[in-house]
Structure formats: structure tokens, C-alpha cells
Design a protein around this motif. Structure first.
Motif, PDB file in Angstrom:
ATOM      1  N   CYS A 167       3.630 -36.470  61.648  1.00 40.94           N
ATOM      2  CA  CYS A 167       2.866 -37.730  61.589  1.00 40.94           C
ATOM      3  C   CYS A 167       2.235 -38.117  62.922  1.00 40.94           C
ATOM      4  O   CYS A 167       1.408 -39.024  62.958  1.00 40.94           O
ATOM      5  N   TYR A 168       2.651 -37.500  64.023  1.00 36.45           N
ATOM      6  CA  TYR A 168       1.950 -37.808  65.285  1.00 36.45           C
ATOM      7  C   TYR A 168       1.495 -36.529  65.982  1.00 36.45           C
ATOM      8  O   TYR A 168       1.281 -36.491  67.189  1.00 36.45           O
ATOM      9  N   GLN A 169       1.342 -35.488  65.204  1.00 39.57           N
ATOM     10  CA  GLN A 169       0.777 -34.212  65.655  1.00 39.57           C
ATOM     11  C   GLN A 169       1.583 -33.556  66.759  1.00 39.57           C
ATOM     12  O   GLN A 169       1.036 -32.862  67.610  1.00 39.57           O
ATOM     13  N   ALA A 170       2.907 -33.789  66.733  1.00 42.25           N
ATOM     14  CA  ALA A 170       3.767 -33.002  67.618  1.00 42.25           C
ATOM     15  C   ALA A 170       3.939 -31.621  67.006  1.00 42.25           C
ATOM     16  O   ALA A 170       4.230 -30.653  67.708  1.00 42.25           O
ATOM     17  N   LEU A 171       3.769 -31.545  65.698  1.00 45.65           N
ATOM     18  CA  LEU A 171       3.760 -30.270  64.977  1.00 45.65           C
ATOM     19  C   LEU A 171       2.523 -30.232  64.091  1.00 45.65           C
ATOM     20  O   LEU A 171       2.065 -31.277  63.618  1.00 45.65           O
ATOM     21  N   MET A 172       2.049 -29.023  63.867  1.00 47.57           N
ATOM     22  CA  MET A 172       0.904 -28.848  62.955  1.00 47.57           C
ATOM     23  C   MET A 172       1.436 -28.353  61.614  1.00 47.57           C
ATOM     24  O   MET A 172       2.326 -27.490  61.593  1.00 47.57           O
ATOM     25  N   PRO A 173       0.931 -28.867  60.519  1.00 45.48           N
ATOM     26  CA  PRO A 173       1.392 -28.354  59.223  1.00 45.48           C
ATOM     27  C   PRO A 173       0.986 -26.894  59.055  1.00 45.48           C
ATOM     28  O   PRO A 173      -0.095 -26.501  59.505  1.00 45.48           O
ATOM     29  N   THR A 174       1.866 -26.117  58.452  1.00 44.80           N
ATOM     30  CA  THR A 174       1.506 -24.704  58.212  1.00 44.80           C
ATOM     31  C   THR A 174       0.747 -24.565  56.893  1.00 44.80           C
ATOM     32  O   THR A 174       0.033 -23.587  56.688  1.00 44.80           O
ATOM     33  N   THR A 175       0.928 -25.549  56.017  1.00 37.76           N
ATOM     34  CA  THR A 175       0.127 -25.571  54.788  1.00 37.76           C
ATOM     35  C   THR A 175      -0.314 -27.018  54.527  1.00 37.76           C
ATOM     36  O   THR A 175       0.275 -27.959  55.052  1.00 37.76           O
ATOM     37  N   GLY A 176      -1.307 -27.154  53.688  1.00 35.47           N
ATOM     38  CA  GLY A 176      -1.754 -28.492  53.294  1.00 35.47           C
ATOM     39  C   GLY A 176      -2.499 -29.223  54.390  1.00 35.47           C
ATOM     40  O   GLY A 176      -2.922 -28.629  55.384  1.00 35.47           O
ATOM     41  N   MET A 177      -2.635 -30.519  54.213  1.00 31.68           N
ATOM     42  CA  MET A 177      -3.463 -31.311  55.125  1.00 31.68           C
ATOM     43  C   MET A 177      -2.722 -32.551  55.621  1.00 31.68           C
ATOM     44  O   MET A 177      -1.975 -33.163  54.848  1.00 31.68           O
ATOM     45  N   VAL A 178      -2.911 -32.884  56.869  1.00 33.52           N
ATOM     46  CA  VAL A 178      -2.377 -34.134  57.424  1.00 33.52           C
ATOM     47  C   VAL A 178      -3.532 -34.869  58.086  1.00 33.52           C
ATOM     48  O   VAL A 178      -4.275 -34.284  58.876  1.00 33.52           O
ATOM     49  N   ARG A 179      -3.693 -36.122  57.723  1.00 30.74           N
ATOM     50  CA  ARG A 179      -4.732 -36.946  58.359  1.00 30.74           C
ATOM     51  C   ARG A 179      -4.057 -38.118  59.048  1.00 30.74           C
ATOM     52  O   ARG A 179      -3.180 -38.762  58.467  1.00 30.74           O
ATOM     53  N   ILE A 180      -4.454 -38.347  60.310  1.00 31.48           N
ATOM     54  CA  ILE A 180      -3.910 -39.472  61.080  1.00 31.48           C
ATOM     55  C   ILE A 180      -5.081 -40.368  61.463  1.00 31.48           C
ATOM     56  O   ILE A 180      -6.035 -39.901  62.082  1.00 31.48           O
ATOM     57  N   PHE A 181      -5.005 -41.612  61.059  1.00 28.34           N
ATOM     58  CA  PHE A 181      -6.116 -42.552  61.297  1.00 28.34           C
ATOM     59  C   PHE A 181      -7.448 -41.930  60.868  1.00 28.34           C
ATOM     60  O   PHE A 181      -8.405 -41.884  61.641  1.00 28.34           O
ATOM     61  N   GLU A 182      -7.444 -41.386  59.676  1.00 29.26           N
ATOM     62  CA  GLU A 182      -8.647 -40.825  59.043  1.00 29.26           C
ATOM     63  C   GLU A 182      -9.117 -39.519  59.683  1.00 29.26           C
ATOM     64  O   GLU A 182     -10.182 -39.013  59.359  1.00 29.26           O
ATOM     65  N   GLN A 183      -8.347 -38.967  60.629  1.00 24.97           N
ATOM     66  CA  GLN A 183      -8.784 -37.724  61.276  1.00 24.97           C
ATOM     67  C   GLN A 183      -7.879 -36.573  60.842  1.00 24.97           C
ATOM     68  O   GLN A 183      -6.639 -36.698  60.902  1.00 24.97           O
ATOM     69  N   ASP A 184      -8.504 -35.481  60.447  1.00 26.07           N
ATOM     70  CA  ASP A 184      -7.742 -34.288  60.084  1.00 26.07           C
ATOM     71  C   ASP A 184      -7.130 -33.704  61.356  1.00 26.07           C
ATOM     72  O   ASP A 184      -7.860 -33.449  62.328  1.00 26.07           O
ATOM     73  N   VAL A 185      -5.830 -33.488  61.356  1.00 26.30           N
ATOM     74  CA  VAL A 185      -5.185 -33.038  62.601  1.00 26.30           C
ATOM     75  C   VAL A 185      -5.715 -31.682  63.061  1.00 26.30           C
ATOM     76  O   VAL A 185      -5.695 -31.377  64.263  1.00 26.30           O
ATOM     77  N   ARG A 186      -6.172 -30.867  62.127  1.00 17.97           N
ATOM     78  CA  ARG A 186      -6.670 -29.541  62.521  1.00 17.97           C
ATOM     79  C   ARG A 186      -7.993 -29.636  63.296  1.00 17.97           C
ATOM     80  O   ARG A 186      -8.349 -28.721  64.036  1.00 17.97           O
ATOM     81  N   ALA A 187      -8.695 -30.717  63.102  1.00 22.82           N
ATOM     82  CA  ALA A 187      -9.997 -30.866  63.773  1.00 22.82           C
ATOM     83  C   ALA A 187      -9.891 -31.655  65.077  1.00 22.82           C
ATOM     84  O   ALA A 187     -10.885 -31.884  65.759  1.00 22.82           O
ATOM     85  N   MET A 188      -8.675 -32.082  65.411  1.00 26.05           N
ATOM     86  CA  MET A 188      -8.532 -32.936  66.598  1.00 26.05           C
ATOM     87  C   MET A 188      -8.543 -32.121  67.883  1.00 26.05           C
ATOM     88  O   MET A 188      -7.922 -31.062  67.955  1.00 26.05           O
ATOM     89  N   THR A 189      -9.231 -32.644  68.890  1.00 25.05           N
ATOM     90  CA  THR A 189      -9.139 -32.051  70.226  1.00 25.05           C
ATOM     91  C   THR A 189      -7.887 -32.612  70.894  1.00 25.05           C
ATOM     92  O   THR A 189      -7.269 -33.557  70.382  1.00 25.05           O
ATOM     93  N   ARG A 190      -7.551 -32.072  72.051  1.00 26.46           N
ATOM     94  CA  ARG A 190      -6.363 -32.569  72.758  1.00 26.46           C
ATOM     95  C   ARG A 190      -6.562 -34.028  73.175  1.00 26.46           C
ATOM     96  O   ARG A 190      -5.613 -34.806  73.184  1.00 26.46           O
TER      97      ARG A 190
END
Lengths: 225, 300
Positions: free
Chosen positions: A47-70
Motif C-alpha cells: 500500500c505504500y510501494q515498499a513492495l511491488m506486486p508480482t501480479t495484478g495492479m496496485v494504485r495509490i492516489f490514482e497512480q499505478d505503482v508500476r508507472a511511478m518514478t522514484r
């Protein structure tokens, strides 16, 4: 605010979490429970991108974690207060300085009001410990200091992993009361705990959903809670 | 613009960022010592390079405008051939002046090899004529032909044969000095990179806490960059100061000592070492910044 869609996490070939679908709406209050090792902490980490999901999708504040920059991750974390089971601090600066650190790193140092910091320390029962160094604190004191640090930025979301694990019943009630108060102010709260009495007592104060992780899956807890 | 700002912030003092890195006595001293030692060596390499540069220029300038005619003839013909040579020189374009060197001058030239009491008049020492050139100088090939016709015992030496190797040697020594300075800067960058990487690895918990509370990589990197840059600056300033004192106490240039007594700085060259700590700080800034961002990009 936080959305998981069929999210899963696999580590060393073993599924820790699978097929998780969850939506944390603004202002909601959730408990996350389950046996030890069931994956509560892993879910909070997703939920706070300390880990990345290995499957499926996680969005935090409308942002896909996979598309987030550091930098995106850093900005998102400023809106999330995290309280860990094993809270880490900067051991060479005082508890008071650790509390105000989130304001410093986000360029809001001018907003530091020592009166407010004292009030916050008082709320978590650390009035006398502000000038101590973190290694001098007990386990319970560290958790309270971590909670104070988590809320000093007035975050939109608070993720707490066993926040009352090392404190006595009275202090646990006080900390939960603080979280309930923050929820009434519109903050979203997600607490991972295995303390069912704490959940029952809190539910009398606030409308909370209770989620349970069982066999890597997420489910709504029964009516007994 | 962002980079300029981060360079400025290193010195203007974001003390909050600096505060988050725990003090580390040993690494701090090691970085300062390394920077100091490197700055010390750089100043000496610079002094050597500048001195050889001056020497090359001087040899080039002095020897390029002169030549020598050596007359080896039987005693009875020496005066006549000397006069004939002078006459040839007087009528040769490109010659400013020519004069026969006195016995005293020739004795002084031979003194380093034969001692001060050389009985010049009893030895078959050739007569030397010093020639000073003007303009583009004489046509050396034509002059040699005329001399061989007018004075068979005269040999023209325009110094080219030994001037070039000397000037080449001095020029290469200067180049070696500059290469040494670059190598020293590179070594310092490498050492500071290693020290910064070690500090970053040792402060994993600090970085974890900062990332947890929303610190951007640039904030974390700045804390380490500021610390290492200031350490390098201070260390290099001390090293440079000590080296300048050392250079100041080197013997002054003297005729007798030739090259080895002219190794110090001359005139405005004294300003150049002042840039050594600044360059050390710039090297440390970039070395730490690159190391920090590389290390942070590997963390979650």
C-alpha cells in the motif's frame, strides 16, 4: 485512495498474497487481521510501494505503482503515515528532531511549531522524552514516537502495523482514540493487528471494516467482529 | 539549472540535509587526508610542470637566436682563419653580430670539466666565435659553404642538434606533469567514490527511514554530497597550503644550480595552486553525487 485489483505477491516461489482486491476510500477506517505470518505486513507494504506486486495492479492516489518514478514514490509517501512493528529512526538525533524530520525532507521546515510538537509528544505520552535519543526509548515508546512521526504531516492515509503491540492497554486505548480522532478529521486509517479485543472496542467508537487474510486471500471478517 | 542549484546548495548550507547523516570520524578523517595528500602532490606536479615549461621556453628562445663557429686550425693559421670567418659573417644577411670569445670566456666554459687552472694557451683548444642572429637568421646551408671555402677549419654549429632534444625533453616533462595532475584528480575521485559508497552502505537504516518518510533521492544524496565535498575542500586546502609553504622554501633560481633550483612558482603562477582545493571540491562533488544516485537507485 488505495486500490488493489487481483494483486498478489510471490516470494521465493511461494505465494504470500494472491488475488487481492481492495479499495480504501477516503475517510474510511479498516482493520486488517489474520494469523501471524498471514501476510498483513506484506499487504501494508504494497500500500505504500515498499513492495511491488508480482501480479495484478496496485494504485495509490490514482497512480499505478508500476508507472511511478522514484520521485513519485517519495511524493506519495509524504501523504501516507506509516507505523511499523519495528520502527526505525535516525538514532543520532533526538526524538523531537525525528518527529519533525518528515517536514524537513518535504521542504516544510518553516511549518515546524515547537508548541505543536510538544502537544503531539504529550498526546503519545512522550512529553518527557523529546530530547532523548531513539536508542534510549523502550519498545512501546518507539511505537508511540513512530505514530507521532507518522501523523505530523497530517497525512491522508495512515498505515499502522500492530501499533499497540508493545504498549499497555491504557496506552493502546489512547493511541486508538488518537487514530479514531484523525479518522473523524477525514483521514483514512488501515491498522494491521491480531488483537481482536482492540478491534471490538474500536468498532464501538467508529464505523470500521474488518478484513481478514486467510490462505493468502483477503476476505471480510465475520459478524463476530 | 537544477545542477547549478545543487552545487550552490552544497556550500550555502542545507544543514537539515547534512544533519541526517550520522557523524563518522574515521571516514571523515580518511577523506580529508586523501584530499590533502592529493592536493599536496598536485601542487608539486604543478610546480614541476610550470618550471619545465619555463625551462623549455628559455632554452628555445636563447638557443634559437645564437650559433657558434668553432675554428680548429694550426696555430699559425688560427688568427687568419678567425678574421676570414668574421669577414664572411659581416657580409652575411641575417647576422646581427659576431665576436671571438676571449680566453677567459672559453676557460669559464671548460672549467666544469677541467677545473679553474686550465692552461688554455698550451692546449690546442679551438677558437670559438659567438654569432647572434637577427630577423629570420642566415641561410645556414649557404653560410656553411662559404665558411668551408674561406676558412677550412671552421665548423658552424647552429645548436639545432642538441637544442631540439633538450626542448623536447622539457616539453615532455611538462606534459608528464599535467598528466600526473589529471591522474591525481582521477585517483582522488575514485577514492572519494569508494568512501562515499562505504558511507552509503553503512547508513542503510538512515536511507530507509528517509525514504519511508518521503525523502527524494536528491535530498538524501545532497546530505552525503555536502559532507564529502566539504571534507575534500578542507583537506585539499590544508594540503595545498602545506605544499605552497614547501615550494616557497625551495632554493631560488641560480646560475649554478640550473634546473633544480628553479622549481618554485614565479609571479602570477602563485595564484594557480589556489584553484587546487576548488577543483578537489568539484571532483568530490561529482564523485559523491554519482555514487549516491547509483547506490540509491538500487534501493527500493
Amino acid at each position: 485512495m488505495i486500490e488493489l485489483k487481483n494483486a498478489g505477491f510471490n516470494y521465493g516461489g511461494r505465494d504470500i498474497l494472491s488475488d487481492m482486491t481492495l479499495r480504501l476510500s477516503p475517510g474510511s477506517f479498516h482493520f486488517l487481521t489474520g494469523p501471524s505470518g498471514s501476510g498483513k505486513t506484506t499487504l501494508l507494504n504494497l500500500c505504500y510501494q515498499a513492495l511491488m506486486p508480482t501480479t495484478g495492479m496496485v494504485r495509490i492516489f490514482e497512480q499505478d505503482v508500476r508507472a511511478m518514478t522514484r520521485d513519485d514514490v517519495a511524493r506519495v509517501r509524504r501523504r501516507i503515515g506509516v507505523v511499523h512493528q519495528n520502527c526505525q529512526f535516525l538514532d543520532h538525533i533526538s526524538v523531537r528532531d525525528n518527529l519533525t524530520l518528515p517536514l524537513s525532507v518535504s521542504g516544510r521546515e518553516s511549518e515546524v511549531d515547537q508548541g505543536n510538537v510538544d502537544d503531539l509528544l504529550g498526546w503519545v505520552g512522550l512529553s518527557e522524552r523529546g530530547d532523548a535519543l531513539p536508542p534510549e526509548l523502550s519498545g512501546g515508546e518507539r511505537q508511540r514516537a513512530a505514530l507521532a512521526r507518522a501523523i505530523i504531516m497530517s497525512p491522508d492515509l495512515i498505515l499502522a502495523d500492530e501499533p499497540t503491540g508493545n504498549v499497555d492497554w491504557e496506552m493502546a486505548q489512547r493511541l486508538i482514540a488518537l487514530l479514531v480522532e484523525l479518522n473523524r478529521m477525514g483521514k483514512t486509517i488501515l491498522i494491521a493487528t491480531h488483537d481482536l479485543n482492540l478491534i471490538r472496542n474500536t468498532k464501538s467508537e467508529v464505523s470500521a471494516r474488518v478484513l481478514r487474510i486467510s490462505n493468502t486471500k483477503l476476505q471480510l471478517a465475520g459478524a463476530d467482529l | 539549472m537544477e545542477r547549478l542549484r545543487s552545487i550552490f546548495e552544497v556550500f550555502s548550507g542545507d544543514t537539515n540535509a547534512d544533519r541526517v547523516v550520522p557523524p563518522s570520524g574515521f571516514t571523515s578523517r580518511l577523506t580529508s587526508f586523501t584530499a590533502g595528500a592529493m592536493a599536496f602532490l598536485t601542487v608539486f606536479a604543478l610546480a614541476l610542470s610550470l618550471a619545465t615549461g619555463r625551462l623549455a621556453d628559455r632554452w628555445d628562445a636563447e638557443l634559437a637566436r645564437t650559433s657558434t663557429i668553432r675554428i680548429a686550425a694550426p696555430e699559425g693559421q688560427l688568427a687568419a682563419q678567425s678574421e676570414a670567418v668574421l669577414e664572411v659573417l659581416r657580409t652575411t644577411p641575417g647576422i646581427a653580430s659576431a665576436r671571438v670569445m676571449s680566453d677567459a670566456e672559453q676557460r669559464k666554459l671548460l672549467e666544469p670539466w677541467f677545473g679553474p687552472d686550465l692552461p688554455l694557451d698550451t692546449l690546442p683548444v679551438p677558437r670559438l666565435i659567438e654569432v647572434l642572429e637577427e630577423g629570420k637568421g642566415p641561410d645556414m646551408v649557404g653560410l656553411k659553404l662559404r665558411l668551408s671555402a674561406e676558412a677550412p677549419g671552421a665548423v658552424l654549429d647552429d645548436h639545432t642538434r642538441w637544442r631540439k632534444p633538450l626542448v623536447n625533453a622539457a616539453t615532455r616533462l611538462r606534459l608528464l606533469g599535467l598528466v600526473s595532475i589529471l591522474l591525481i584528480a582521477g585517483s582522488m575521485g575514485a577514492m572519494i567514490t569508494l568512501a562515499a559508497q562505504s558511507a552509503l552502505a553503512a547508513n542503510g537504516q538512515v536511507i530507509g527511514v528517509l525514504r519511508l518518510i518521503g525523502a527524494r533521492d536528491v535530498y538524501i544524496a545532497r546530505a552525503f554530497v555536502r559532507r564529502f565535498t566539504l571534507r575534500a575542500l578542507i583537506g585539499a586546502a590544508i594540503g595545498t597550503g602545506l605544499a605552497m609553504i614547501g615550494v616557497a622554501f625551495m632554493p631560488a633560481p641560480a646560475e649554478e644550480g640550473a634546473f633544480l633550483t628553479g622549481l618554485g612558482f614565479v609571479g602570477w603562477h602563485w595564484v594557480l595552486p589556489v584553484f587546487v582545493p576548488v577543483i578537489a571540491a568539484i571532483v568530490a562533488f561529482w564523485a559523491t553525487r554519482l555514487a549516491a544516485f547509483r547506490a540509491l537507485s538500487r534501493l527500493s
